[in-house]
Write a protein that holds these residues in place. Structure first.
Motif, PDB file in Angstrom:
ATOM      1  N   PRO A  71      53.445  43.328  85.482  1.00 34.97           N
ATOM      2  CA  PRO A  71      52.342  43.639  84.563  1.00 34.97           C
ATOM      3  C   PRO A  71      51.225  44.468  85.177  1.00 34.97           C
ATOM      4  O   PRO A  71      50.666  45.349  84.519  1.00 34.97           O
ATOM      5  CB  PRO A  71      51.845  42.253  84.146  1.00 34.97           C
ATOM      6  CG  PRO A  71      53.027  41.362  84.281  1.00 34.97           C
ATOM      7  CD  PRO A  71      53.761  41.875  85.484  1.00 34.97           C
ATOM      8  N   GLU A  72      50.911  44.199  86.440  1.00 30.81           N
ATOM      9  CA  GLU A  72      49.824  44.942  87.085  1.00 30.81           C
ATOM     10  C   GLU A  72      50.179  46.424  87.233  1.00 30.81           C
ATOM     11  O   GLU A  72      49.337  47.295  86.998  1.00 30.81           O
ATOM     12  CB  GLU A  72      49.500  44.329  88.453  1.00 30.81           C
ATOM     13  CG  GLU A  72      48.848  42.961  88.393  1.00 30.81           C
ATOM     14  CD  GLU A  72      49.825  41.851  88.000  1.00 30.81           C
ATOM     15  OE1 GLU A  72      51.059  42.031  88.159  1.00 30.81           O
ATOM     16  OE2 GLU A  72      49.349  40.803  87.510  1.00 30.81           O
ATOM     17  N   LYS A  73      51.419  46.708  87.606  1.00 29.08           N
ATOM     18  CA  LYS A  73      51.830  48.106  87.760  1.00 29.08           C
ATOM     19  C   LYS A  73      51.839  48.831  86.422  1.00 29.08           C
ATOM     20  O   LYS A  73      51.415  49.990  86.331  1.00 29.08           O
ATOM     21  CB  LYS A  73      53.215  48.194  88.417  1.00 29.08           C
ATOM     22  CG  LYS A  73      53.620  49.617  88.797  1.00 29.08           C
ATOM     23  CD  LYS A  73      54.914  49.635  89.583  1.00 29.08           C
ATOM     24  CE  LYS A  73      55.297  51.049  90.010  1.00 29.08           C
ATOM     25  NZ  LYS A  73      54.356  51.611  91.007  1.00 29.08           N
ATOM     26  N   VAL A  74      52.298  48.135  85.388  1.00 30.09           N
ATOM     27  CA  VAL A  74      52.328  48.738  84.048  1.00 30.09           C
ATOM     28  C   VAL A  74      50.904  48.990  83.560  1.00 30.09           C
ATOM     29  O   VAL A  74      50.591  50.053  83.013  1.00 30.09           O
ATOM     30  CB  VAL A  74      53.102  47.836  83.071  1.00 30.09           C
ATOM     31  CG1 VAL A  74      53.012  48.356  81.640  1.00 30.09           C
ATOM     32  CG2 VAL A  74      54.569  47.724  83.499  1.00 30.09           C
ATOM     33  N   ARG A  75      50.016  48.026  83.771  1.00 34.08           N
ATOM     34  CA  ARG A  75      48.608  48.204  83.395  1.00 34.08           C
ATOM     35  C   ARG A  75      47.984  49.354  84.174  1.00 34.08           C
ATOM     36  O   ARG A  75      47.312  50.225  83.594  1.00 34.08           O
ATOM     37  CB  ARG A  75      47.838  46.910  83.663  1.00 34.08           C
ATOM     38  CG  ARG A  75      46.327  46.994  83.399  1.00 34.08           C
ATOM     39  CD  ARG A  75      45.596  45.839  84.038  1.00 34.08           C
ATOM     40  NE  ARG A  75      45.761  45.853  85.495  1.00 34.08           N
ATOM     41  CZ  ARG A  75      45.386  44.863  86.296  1.00 34.08           C
ATOM     42  NH1 ARG A  75      44.855  43.758  85.794  1.00 34.08           N
ATOM     43  NH2 ARG A  75      45.574  44.953  87.605  1.00 34.08           N
ATOM     44  N   ASP A  76      48.203  49.380  85.489  1.00 38.52           N
ATOM     45  CA  ASP A  76      47.587  50.402  86.332  1.00 38.52           C
ATOM     46  C   ASP A  76      48.129  51.798  86.043  1.00 38.52           C
ATOM     47  O   ASP A  76      47.479  52.801  86.338  1.00 38.52           O
ATOM     48  CB  ASP A  76      47.780  50.064  87.813  1.00 38.52           C
ATOM     49  CG  ASP A  76      47.021  48.805  88.232  1.00 38.52           C
ATOM     50  OD1 ASP A  76      46.141  48.368  87.463  1.00 38.52           O
ATOM     51  OD2 ASP A  76      47.322  48.263  89.315  1.00 38.52           O
ATOM     52  N   ALA A  77      49.330  51.861  85.448  1.00 39.01           N
ATOM     53  CA  ALA A  77      49.899  53.160  85.062  1.00 39.01           C
ATOM     54  C   ALA A  77      49.181  53.740  83.851  1.00 39.01           C
ATOM     55  O   ALA A  77      49.328  54.923  83.554  1.00 39.01           O
ATOM     56  CB  ALA A  77      51.387  53.021  84.774  1.00 39.01           C
ATOM     57  N   GLY A  78      48.406  52.889  83.149  1.00 36.14           N
ATOM     58  CA  GLY A  78      47.612  53.390  82.027  1.00 36.14           C
ATOM     59  C   GLY A  78      47.929  52.800  80.676  1.00 36.14           C
ATOM     60  O   GLY A  78      47.362  53.236  79.656  1.00 36.14           O
ATOM     61  N   ALA A  79      48.813  51.804  80.625  1.00 33.34           N
ATOM     62  CA  ALA A  79      49.150  51.198  79.329  1.00 33.34           C
ATOM     63  C   ALA A  79      47.918  50.532  78.718  1.00 33.34           C
ATOM     64  O   ALA A  79      47.125  49.904  79.416  1.00 33.34           O
ATOM     65  CB  ALA A  79      50.265  50.174  79.499  1.00 33.34           C
ATOM     66  N   ASP A  80      47.766  50.674  77.403  1.00 30.51           N
ATOM     67  CA  ASP A  80      46.627  50.080  76.700  1.00 30.51           C
ATOM     68  C   ASP A  80      46.822  48.588  76.459  1.00 30.51           C
ATOM     69  O   ASP A  80      45.855  47.827  76.407  1.00 30.51           O
ATOM     70  CB  ASP A  80      46.417  50.788  75.363  1.00 30.51           C
ATOM     71  CG  ASP A  80      46.043  52.246  75.557  1.00 30.51           C
ATOM     72  OD1 ASP A  80      44.911  52.501  75.976  1.00 30.51           O
ATOM     73  OD2 ASP A  80      46.904  53.109  75.316  1.00 30.51           O
ATOM     74  N   ILE A  81      48.069  48.191  76.291  1.00 34.27           N
ATOM     75  CA  ILE A  81      48.395  46.776  76.139  1.00 34.27           C
ATOM     76  C   ILE A  81      49.723  46.556  76.855  1.00 34.27           C
ATOM     77  O   ILE A  81      50.616  47.406  76.799  1.00 34.27           O
ATOM     78  CB  ILE A  81      48.450  46.361  74.649  1.00 34.27           C
ATOM     79  CG1 ILE A  81      48.672  44.856  74.515  1.00 34.27           C
ATOM     80  CG2 ILE A  81      49.477  47.146  73.867  1.00 34.27           C
ATOM     81  CD1 ILE A  81      48.378  44.319  73.112  1.00 34.27           C
ATOM     82  N   VAL A  82      49.836  45.435  77.563  1.00 35.48           N
ATOM     83  CA  VAL A  82      51.003  45.169  78.404  1.00 35.48           C
ATOM     84  C   VAL A  82      51.692  43.906  77.903  1.00 35.48           C
ATOM     85  O   VAL A  82      51.057  42.851  77.777  1.00 35.48           O
ATOM     86  CB  VAL A  82      50.588  44.997  79.876  1.00 35.48           C
ATOM     87  CG1 VAL A  82      51.809  44.701  80.750  1.00 35.48           C
ATOM     88  CG2 VAL A  82      49.855  46.245  80.380  1.00 35.48           C
ATOM     89  N   VAL A  83      52.992  44.018  77.615  1.00 36.12           N
ATOM     90  CA  VAL A  83      53.753  42.893  77.072  1.00 36.12           C
ATOM     91  C   VAL A  83      54.993  42.622  77.916  1.00 36.12           C
ATOM     92  O   VAL A  83      55.478  43.496  78.633  1.00 36.12           O
ATOM     93  CB  VAL A  83      54.176  43.171  75.610  1.00 36.12           C
ATOM     94  CG1 VAL A  83      52.957  43.341  74.714  1.00 36.12           C
ATOM     95  CG2 VAL A  83      55.073  44.409  75.520  1.00 36.12           C
ATOM     96  N   LYS A  84      55.483  41.400  77.817  1.00 37.74           N
ATOM     97  CA  LYS A  84      56.712  41.033  78.531  1.00 37.74           C
ATOM     98  C   LYS A  84      57.906  41.766  77.939  1.00 37.74           C
ATOM     99  O   LYS A  84      58.747  42.338  78.641  1.00 37.74           O
ATOM    100  CB  LYS A  84      56.925  39.525  78.463  1.00 37.74           C
ATOM    101  CG  LYS A  84      58.193  39.039  79.152  1.00 37.74           C
ATOM    102  CD  LYS A  84      58.358  37.537  78.998  1.00 37.74           C
ATOM    103  CE  LYS A  84      59.645  37.059  79.655  1.00 37.74           C
ATOM    104  NZ  LYS A  84      59.831  35.586  79.489  1.00 37.74           N
ATOM    105  N   ASP A  85      58.011  41.724  76.621  1.00 33.76           N
ATOM    106  CA  ASP A  85      59.067  42.409  75.882  1.00 33.76           C
ATOM    107  C   ASP A  85      58.533  42.659  74.469  1.00 33.76           C
ATOM    108  O   ASP A  85      57.317  42.632  74.272  1.00 33.76           O
ATOM    109  CB  ASP A  85      60.374  41.604  75.879  1.00 33.76           C
ATOM    110  CG  ASP A  85      60.184  40.166  75.400  1.00 33.76           C
ATOM    111  OD1 ASP A  85      59.378  39.937  74.465  1.00 33.76           O
ATOM    112  OD2 ASP A  85      60.828  39.263  75.960  1.00 33.76           O
ATOM    113  N   LEU A  86      59.397  42.909  73.514  1.00 37.08           N
ATOM    114  CA  LEU A  86      58.925  43.266  72.176  1.00 37.08           C
ATOM    115  C   LEU A  86      59.058  42.135  71.156  1.00 37.08           C
ATOM    116  O   LEU A  86      58.883  42.351  69.961  1.00 37.08           O
ATOM    117  CB  LEU A  86      59.654  44.522  71.688  1.00 37.08           C
ATOM    118  CG  LEU A  86      59.313  45.788  72.491  1.00 37.08           C
ATOM    119  CD1 LEU A  86      60.177  46.967  72.051  1.00 37.08           C
ATOM    120  CD2 LEU A  86      57.837  46.140  72.369  1.00 37.08           C
TER     121      LEU A  86
END
Length: 246
Positions: free
Chosen positions: A204-219
């Motif tokens: 989650p931290e890498k996905v957030r730091d990449a610039g995602a506005d909202i971070v989820v486990k899956d859909l």
């Protein structure tokens, strides 16, 4: 696990989906392909490629790491064979098929009845088509594959083209991109979209730091609640997530 918190809500005119890592967890299949590729190429570091190249076009990766093999027709054939040879390693991202089919179903009820979703993938047409068949997802009208762009992710060309094709290219139009890889997240942001980052490949931290506005486990926690014909907007509700700035 995602935090216990109120659902996040946002409104969009259209949705753009990556494929590998967003609709299908193909990491195992792609990794096996790279390891097999490296067996006859001592100069090719398969583990480094697996670690650093997710979300990029196969041709671009081979051009960088094994340029003598960068022949488009050959790369397309190799990639198209991945689901046949290694597809038993692939699985649908939980909730992905259901969400795509929600967008497809709601599209029939929109102001013009046209599809309001698209796929933008770094995969080639043969590869992506086979993944969709495995997922039982019908190929969308706007289907941007590696062959249809001159610049792959992290360049936003594919997402910009999809926005235009769907009729929401203007800056004021609201579009959401579903992505898992930093390269794709950057492409989505640079295309002016809100980005939902999926933790199928990275933490989650890498996905957030990449610039995602909202971070989820899956859909599984993402759903369409309604569609407003007057504003041409879908109301999207995210019931569970790691991080959100929306």
């Amino acid at each position: 696990m995602t935090k216990e918190q109120p659902p996040a809500t946002f409104y969009v005119n259209a949705a753009l989906f990556d494929c590998d890592g967003t609709l299908v967890n193909s990491t195992g299949a792609i990794s096996e392909f790279w390891r097999n590729f490296a067996e006859t190429r001592p100069h090719f570091d398969a583990e480094e490629v697996i670690r650093t190249s997710h979300g990029c076009r196969t041709f671009d990766v081979i051009k960088k790491w094994s340029p003598e093999d960068a022949i488009e027709e050959q790369v397309t054939q190799w990639e198209g064979d991945i689901p046949d040879s290694y597809g038993h390693h692939a699985r649908a991202i939980p909730g992905a098929v259901e969400l795509v089919k929600q967008f497809d179903g709601y599209s029939k009820e929109t102001h013009d009845g046209e599809q309001k979703w698209a796929i933008v993938t770094s995969g080639t047409l043969p590869l992506a088509t086979k993944w969709l068949k495995l997922l039982t997802i019908e190929k969308p009208d706007t289907f941007i594959t590696a062959e249809k762009v001159t610049k792959g992710k992290p360049h936003p060309q594919g997402y910009l083209n999809a926005r235009e094709n769907l009729g929401y290219g203007a800056n004021h139009a609201k579009v959401v991109v579903f992505e898992d890889a930093p390269a794709g997240i950057q492409a989505g942001k640079d295309a002016g979209a809100l980005v939902v980052g999926i933790c199928s490949t990275y933490n989650p931290e890498k996905v957030r730091d990449a610039g995602a506005d909202i971070v989820v486990k899956d859909l599984t926690g993402v759903r369409i609640e309604s569609y407003n014909k007057e504003t041409q907007e879908f109301k999207i509700v995210v019931d569970s997530y790691y991080y959100s700035n929306i």
